[in-house]
Design an enzyme around this catalytic site. Sequence first.
Site, PDB file in Angstrom:
ATOM      1  N   GLN A   1     -42.644  15.711 -39.466  1.00  0.00           N
ATOM      2  CA  GLN A   1     -41.391  15.226 -38.753  1.00  0.00           C
ATOM      3  C   GLN A   1     -41.509  15.572 -37.335  1.00  0.00           C
ATOM      4  O   GLN A   1     -41.568  16.730 -37.213  1.00  0.00           O
ATOM      5  CB  GLN A   1     -40.063  15.526 -39.389  1.00  0.00           C
ATOM      6  CG  GLN A   1     -38.801  14.993 -38.953  1.00  0.00           C
ATOM      7  CD  GLN A   1     -38.811  13.472 -39.163  1.00  0.00           C
ATOM      8  OE1 GLN A   1     -39.014  12.945 -40.158  1.00  0.00           O
ATOM      9  NE2 GLN A   1     -38.391  12.805 -38.079  1.00  0.00           N
TER      10      GLN A   1
ATOM     11  N   ASP B   1     -47.636   7.888 -41.394  1.00  0.00           N
ATOM     12  CA  ASP B   1     -47.015   7.491 -40.223  1.00  0.00           C
ATOM     13  C   ASP B   1     -47.898   6.520 -39.301  1.00  0.00           C
ATOM     14  O   ASP B   1     -47.334   5.730 -38.563  1.00  0.00           O
ATOM     15  CB  ASP B   1     -46.692   8.561 -39.335  1.00  0.00           C
ATOM     16  CG  ASP B   1     -45.019   9.122 -39.508  1.00  0.00           C
ATOM     17  OD1 ASP B   1     -44.498   8.106 -39.829  1.00  0.00           O
ATOM     18  OD2 ASP B   1     -44.842  10.078 -39.275  1.00  0.00           O
TER      19      ASP B   1
ATOM     20  N   LYS C   1     -35.726  10.166 -46.226  1.00  0.00           N
ATOM     21  CA  LYS C   1     -37.022   9.567 -46.778  1.00  0.00           C
ATOM     22  C   LYS C   1     -37.244  10.179 -48.200  1.00  0.00           C
ATOM     23  O   LYS C   1     -37.883   9.590 -48.860  1.00  0.00           O
ATOM     24  CB  LYS C   1     -38.209  10.310 -45.872  1.00  0.00           C
ATOM     25  CG  LYS C   1     -38.145   9.462 -44.332  1.00  0.00           C
ATOM     26  CD  LYS C   1     -38.921  10.396 -43.400  1.00  0.00           C
ATOM     27  CE  LYS C   1     -38.921   9.500 -41.970  1.00  0.00           C
ATOM     28  NZ  LYS C   1     -39.352  10.572 -40.991  1.00  0.00           N
TER      29      LYS C   1
END
Length: 285
Positions: A97, A120, A53
Amino acid sequence: MSAQIIDGKDIARRKQDHIGKEVQKLKGEGMTPGLAVILAGDNTASKTYVSNKQKTCRKLGMYSLLVELPESVSEAELISRIGQLNEDPAIHGILVQLPLPAHINEKVIIETISPEKDVDGFHPINVGRVMTGQDAFIPCTPFGIMEMLDSIEADVSGKHVVVVGRSNIVGKPSGQLFLNKNATVTYCHSKTADLIEHTKRADILVAAVGKAGLITESHVKDGAIVIDVGMNRNQEGKLCGDVDFQAVKEKAGYITPVPGGVGPMTITMLMENTLKAAKSVSKKG
Ligand code: NDP
């Protein structure tokens, strides 16, 4: 006839080219989109995802901040760190994460992220916005799936979509996006009585389970579009999806490979969401 392969790598590359240009435009106006990724603990797979990422962020000219916290980090410390990032004007997107260390409540953490920085798309406000068809941060994997379908100009309206898997991050939001586009959606999961009875009626079949070879040619209707989200290791340790690719590609109309299918799209849509977050701040001026 063999199915057409939906090349996620190629679609992702083209999409990233476009995002990179948009980033340069914003930079010209004095704003650099910034993504903060929080990594708690030292899960090896998570480290790899986070590093990818960051690399993609930098490649597209975005600012990338990695916040590394020990496995022992307390929930209160994590909440406080997210609070700082919520207030930080250089950060437009925040991603925590997953999975988090077992002692930390994932739901609490997700709800701590400002919905305006929730790239997200896991915060209940964004989930609700997707469900009610409002503008929202769409979770990256389902967003990537829709982008792949757009790339083949698939007409989703009125189609029967079967989604195998009902997780909050992939299965459920994928089905919802198809419903928003007027598809008729069936969800299957581990308690579904006769999986094949459902999947073989799908015009579009999405497999998001995490079981190599679960979807065989008998599960698939002739000419169907098959989207394989699964990421598994086969007996030889090679990356593979949930779909028996070799057999199913002889029956499907379109199919996504693993690797090189949904995976590259997921990371690309994270970049798209970060750009969106930065643009909305830029508009507010
Ligand atoms: P989860 O484990 O959260 O969900 C799996 C789902 O599959 C559950 O809903 C479960 O049902 C269902 N399921 C399990 N066994 C069966 C079965 N035999 N028949 C039908 N349904 C079944 O996984 P995720 O949604 O997070 O991920 C799914 C897969 O996608 C994984 O392989 C993951 O690695 C991959 N993935 C890939 C991404 C990418 O970018 N390519 C991104 C995210 C995930 P129940 O709810 O009843 O337990």
